[in-house]
Write a protein that holds these residues in place. Structure first.
Motif, PDB file in Angstrom:
ATOM      1  N   HIS A 160       7.639  16.619  -1.334  1.00 13.40           N
ATOM      2  CA  HIS A 160       7.951  15.710  -0.103  1.00 13.40           C
ATOM      3  C   HIS A 160       6.923  15.747   0.735  1.00 13.40           C
ATOM      4  O   HIS A 160       6.703  14.647   1.277  1.00 13.40           O
ATOM      5  CB  HIS A 160       9.215  16.548   0.707  1.00 13.40           C
ATOM      6  N   GLN A 161       6.156  16.864   1.080  1.00 14.98           N
ATOM      7  CA  GLN A 161       4.977  16.648   2.045  1.00 14.98           C
ATOM      8  C   GLN A 161       3.922  15.992   1.490  1.00 14.98           C
ATOM      9  O   GLN A 161       3.912  15.743   0.243  1.00 14.98           O
ATOM     10  CB  GLN A 161       4.834  18.175   2.467  1.00 14.98           C
ATOM     11  N   PHE A 162       2.978  15.547   2.534  1.00 14.84           N
ATOM     12  CA  PHE A 162       1.841  14.949   2.010  1.00 14.84           C
ATOM     13  C   PHE A 162       1.026  15.684   1.049  1.00 14.84           C
ATOM     14  O   PHE A 162       0.754  16.934   1.116  1.00 14.84           O
ATOM     15  CB  PHE A 162       0.815  14.363   3.224  1.00 14.84           C
ATOM     16  N   PRO A 163       0.565  15.033  -0.155  1.00 11.96           N
ATOM     17  CA  PRO A 163      -0.173  15.742  -0.886  1.00 11.96           C
ATOM     18  C   PRO A 163      -1.495  16.552  -0.320  1.00 11.96           C
ATOM     19  O   PRO A 163      -2.098  16.011   0.709  1.00 11.96           O
ATOM     20  CB  PRO A 163      -0.757  14.921  -1.999  1.00 11.96           C
ATOM     21  N   SER A 164      -1.649  17.663  -0.366  1.00 14.19           N
ATOM     22  CA  SER A 164      -2.774  18.483   0.237  1.00 14.19           C
ATOM     23  C   SER A 164      -4.275  17.721  -0.168  1.00 14.19           C
ATOM     24  O   SER A 164      -5.042  17.729   0.712  1.00 14.19           O
ATOM     25  CB  SER A 164      -2.913  19.852  -0.315  1.00 14.19           C
ATOM     26  N   ALA A 165      -4.447  17.497  -1.521  1.00 10.51           N
ATOM     27  CA  ALA A 165      -5.713  16.827  -1.968  1.00 10.51           C
ATOM     28  C   ALA A 165      -5.668  15.434  -1.373  1.00 10.51           C
ATOM     29  O   ALA A 165      -4.648  14.850  -1.075  1.00 10.51           O
ATOM     30  CB  ALA A 165      -5.717  16.844  -3.424  1.00 10.51           C
ATOM     31  N   VAL A 217       0.959  -1.241  -0.088  1.00  9.44           N
ATOM     32  CA  VAL A 217       0.021  -0.103   0.096  1.00  9.44           C
ATOM     33  C   VAL A 217       0.974   1.006  -0.145  1.00  9.44           C
ATOM     34  O   VAL A 217       1.875   1.396   1.129  1.00  9.44           O
ATOM     35  CB  VAL A 217      -1.145   0.129   1.167  1.00  9.44           C
ATOM     36  N   THR A 218       0.764   2.140  -0.797  1.00  8.09           N
ATOM     37  CA  THR A 218       1.608   3.364  -1.010  1.00  8.09           C
ATOM     38  C   THR A 218       0.426   4.526  -0.864  1.00  8.09           C
ATOM     39  O   THR A 218      -0.637   4.165  -0.946  1.00  8.09           O
ATOM     40  CB  THR A 218       2.165   3.633  -2.282  1.00  8.09           C
ATOM     41  N   ARG A 219       1.114   5.696  -0.372  1.00  7.27           N
ATOM     42  CA  ARG A 219       0.127   6.946  -0.299  1.00  7.27           C
ATOM     43  C   ARG A 219      -0.727   7.124  -1.381  1.00  7.27           C
ATOM     44  O   ARG A 219      -1.543   7.884  -1.442  1.00  7.27           O
ATOM     45  CB  ARG A 219       1.213   7.998   0.148  1.00  7.27           C
ATOM     46  N   GLY A 220      -0.213   6.717  -2.687  1.00  7.00           N
ATOM     47  CA  GLY A 220      -0.944   6.928  -3.822  1.00  7.00           C
ATOM     48  C   GLY A 220      -0.104   8.090  -4.808  1.00  7.00           C
ATOM     49  O   GLY A 220       1.139   8.261  -4.741  1.00  7.00           O
ATOM     50  N   VAL A 221      -1.081   8.574  -5.670  1.00  5.56           N
ATOM     51  CA  VAL A 221      -0.377   9.309  -6.757  1.00  5.56           C
ATOM     52  C   VAL A 221      -0.468  10.673  -6.701  1.00  5.56           C
ATOM     53  O   VAL A 221      -1.696  10.992  -6.438  1.00  5.56           O
ATOM     54  CB  VAL A 221      -1.037   8.806  -8.202  1.00  5.56           C
TER      55      VAL A 221
END
Ligand code: PDD
Length: 297
Positions: free
Chosen positions: A104-109, A95-99
């Motif tokens: 570097h920081q987590f995607p805001s959306a 499981v990855t965080r996604g696309v």
């Protein structure tokens, strides 16, 4: 061979993730590997608990596959269609965080995690287990959260390759003067009649096989001391062995130039392997009349 990717089953060769997947770009994800015997997942719940905990630590949204019924349904279909209901296999989940665009920081959306699973045929390492294997030592250059089963495995890959180059099975990582674990298994020693192994903290992965093997040891009245041992303890260890999902219990008869236990597998490793194997075989036999992978293990 089949793959499960984001809710779909498709030929593995056709399963692809976008190049901006954060797993590909940052190693931003976690994975699990289950042992499968006779179509049944071994220790379903414990592996799922570790997966959930890793996702929580990384603040990755938990996908529906962390539900044991969903997980076993996915495993069932892969194992059935890949012809893996008989004999031994492994079941891999990532499981990855996604696309998202690279930052570097987590995607805001809010993005959906990428969820991938596959099953593969597995062959236990006989006859090496009968003769015993060898290991080398190397500095443990990994980060300080080895308790999270992330897909960032470069030090593990380099360690395993160094072992292979030296003609050894695996590497024993050494940090701050003590042995932590190997590239993909935990390591245990028998010293003064007791099993010694690194405690489960941030410096090792809390192996499911390690936990099962320690349970078996305690049931057999074998003393367990979760205190790490040092390379300098190796010469007085009567046994060294590894424990892991794809390793079972593997006796180690030499580390670097130090011969362990007279160069033969010892009685405690032999007993623990036999009892672990019994648990696996029992699970395989439970399949009759009950379908393939199920939640209980
Ligand atoms: N590896 N330590 C590390 C670093 C591991 O990667 C693993 C498992 C273990 C043993 O954990 P378990 O008994 O739960 O499998 C210990 C898996 C099998 C792998 O990477 O293929």
């Amino acid at each position: 061979m089949l793959a499960y990717l984001n809710g779909q089953f498709l030929p593995r060769a056709d399963a692809a993730v976008p190049v901006e997947d954060r797993g590909f770009v940052f190693g931003d994800g976690v994975y699990e590997v289950w042992r499968v015997v006779g179509g049944r997942l071994f220790e379903t719940e414990r592996h799922l608990a570790r997966l959930s905990s890793g996702l929580g630590e990384l603040r990755i949204q938990a996908p529906d596959l962390v539900d044991p019924e969903r997980l076993t349904a996915i495993a069932d279909r892969l194992l059935t269609e890949d012809g893996l209901l008989d004999g031994e296999a492994t079941f891999y989940v990532e499981v990855t965080r996604g696309v998202a665009p690279r930052t570097h920081q987590f995607p805001s959306a809010s993005i959906s995690p990428t969820v991938f699973a596959m099953a593969n045929r597995f062959k236990p390492a006989e006859p090496l287990r009968q003769s015993g294997a060898t290991c080398i030592t190397m500095p443990d250059i990994r980060w300080l959260r080895c308790d999270i089963k992330t897909i960032q495995l470069l030090p593990n890959v380099l360690g395993k390759q160094a072992a292979a180059d030296a003609g050894a099975l695996d590497v024993l990582f050494v940090r701050d003067g003590v042995i932590t674990e190997t590239s993909h298994a935990n390591v245990l020693a028998v010293i003064d009649g007791a099993i010694r192994t690194h405690p489960t903290n941030n410096l090792i992965l809390a192996g499911i096989t390690r936990a099962v093997v320690l349970e078996i040891a305690r049931d057999h009245g074998i003393r367990v001391d979760e205190t790490p041992f040092a390379p300098s303890d190796l010469s007085r260890a009567s046994e060294i062995f590894l424990a892991g999902t794809t390793t079972d219990v593997m006796p180690i008869i030499r580390v670097d130039d130090i011969v362990i236990g007279g160069g033969r597998p010892g009685p405690i490793a032999t007993t623990l392997f036999r009892e672990l194997r019994r648990r696996l075989d029992r699970l395989a036999h439970e399949r009759a009349g009950r379908g393939a992978a199920t939640a209980s293990a």
